[in-house]
Scaffold this active site. Structure first.
Site, mmCIF file in Angstrom:
data_model
loop_
_atom_site.group_PDB
_atom_site.id
_atom_site.type_symbol
_atom_site.label_atom_id
_atom_site.label_comp_id
_atom_site.label_asym_id
_atom_site.label_seq_id
_atom_site.Cartn_x
_atom_site.Cartn_y
_atom_site.Cartn_z
ATOM 1 C CG HIS A 81 -0.407 0.145 2.525
ATOM 2 N ND1 HIS A 81 -0.140 -0.921 3.350
ATOM 3 C CD2 HIS A 81 -0.019 1.244 3.212
ATOM 4 C CE1 HIS A 81 0.363 -0.483 4.490
ATOM 5 N NE2 HIS A 81 0.446 0.829 4.430
ATOM 6 C CG ASP A 112 0.036 -4.254 2.647
ATOM 7 O OD1 ASP A 112 0.167 -3.589 1.607
ATOM 8 O OD2 ASP A 112 0.068 -3.751 3.782
ATOM 9 C CB SER A 194 3.080 1.263 6.466
ATOM 10 O OG SER A 194 1.920 1.257 7.238
#
Length: 346
Positions: A81, A112, A194
């Site tokens: 993402h 992901d 992230s």
């Protein structure tokens, strides 16, 4: 009295040089001024581009995240993402003096995970551990660049849960993702973390920081690093991720959906078109050759039941291209078995 340093100090020295910032940028119209736009009793500040109507473009940062280098020749792992925009440019910041263009080699939205490549020699890198050997309660350290500002941020915690399943929203379009098999940790994971590494006390990566629970404290999640190892092997062997392709469009059933549509089962994958005019079964695909039809409910793949926690997409990842795969299908209230030889996803 001499007090020995925390082992986190050695981990920081080992890990931090290989943790990088991923900058996402795009060519957008140059903003020259702003103006006030009244609407609905409120005033909104709007950007103003070139007054002559000539569209001057400039590279604009639109997002970012963390990542980590895993080889001295520049392979980088981050979250999908973080680099989901296929029209954007990506730059990796190793340190304030070293910025390198990054090429996205693969995007795996199911897990992901994304793999990038930067050009360099003798780059700092982190070794990968075996995430199948994680123990509940073991000490871990999360590393990243939270909020895109606080570089080399460490947070210590423990593995507080294993094999977690969550629904997350990420990327520029905040698209929904169902993530499974996650490592839960109470080490702080914040926006911008992230794609950063979750490491064990040997300073080796066991997971990729991916999500946190909004409104909760000390609940973060990481993707097991073994998921990324498989992608990396395929990238090095084939130059891309090789994924099995069935060729159906579907929605995963829930109890509420089944009740609203008077369906005979609460779990499975309902084969249905996403929009008018789009066939739910791709012509000539493995599903088409196997005889799958619209409104079929696929309930099992190779004997494993399909559910929101155990999706058809994740089960297909376990299947091998070119080998026969068995599906249990519910059609007009009758269970039938269909066999399909999966092809490679283009």
């Amino acid at each position: 009295m001499f007090k020995p340093k925390s082992p986190i100090v050695d981990i920081a020295k080992k890990v931090c040089p290989a943790v990088i910032t991923v900058i996402v940028s795009k060519d957008l119209p140059k903003v020259e001024d702003f103006y006030s736009f009244p609407y609905g009793g409120k005033e909104y500040i709007m950007p103003m581009t070139n007054k002559k109507g000539e569209s001057q473009m400039e590279s604009t940062q639109i997002g970012g995240g963390s990542g980590f280098i895993i080889s001295k020749d520049g392979y980088v792992i981050t979250s999908n993402h973080v680099v989901a925009d296929t029209n954007a440019d990506y730059t990796v910041i190793i340190d304030p003096k070293h910025k390198l263009a990054a090429k996205v080699l693969s995007r795996n939205p199911i897990n992901d995970i994304a793999i990038l490549k930067i050009e360099g020699k003798n780059l700092p890198y982190i070794e990968l551990a075996n995430s199948d050997n994680i123990d509940l309660g073991e000490d871990v350290v999360a590393n990243g660049n939270p909020l895109g500002e606080f570089n080399d941020t460490l947070s210590k915690g423990i593995v507080s849960g294993l094999s977690r399943y969550i629904t997350a929203y990420g990327g520029m379009d905040h698209q929904m993702q169902n993530l499974r098999g996650l490592i839960q940790t109470d080490a702080a994971i914040n926006p911008g973390n992230s794609g950063g590494p979750l490491v064990n006390m040997s300073g080796r990566v066991i997971g990729i920081n991916t999500a946190m629970i909004m409104g909760a404290q000390n609940i973060g999640f990481a993707i097991p690093i073994n998921y990324a190892k498989k992608d990396l092997q395929e990238i090095k062997k084939f130059g891309k991720i090789v994924m099995p392709f069935l060729g159906v469009k579907y929605v995963l059933l829930s109890e509420e959906m089944a009740k609203a549509n008077k369906l005979p089962v609460n779990e499975g994958a309902l084969v249905v078109r996403e929009a008018l005019g789009e066939p739910p079964v791709v012509k000539g695909s493995s599903a088409d050759l196997a005889g799958m039809k619209e409104f079929d409910i696929i309930t099992e793949c190779n004997g494993e039941k399909i559910s929101k926690e155990n999706t058809l997409a994740s089960l297909l990842q376990k299947c091998k291209i070119g080998t026969e795969t068995t599906f249990k299908v519910l059609r007009d209230g009758q269970e039938i078995m269909l066999k399909a030889t999966l092809s490679e996803k283009a």
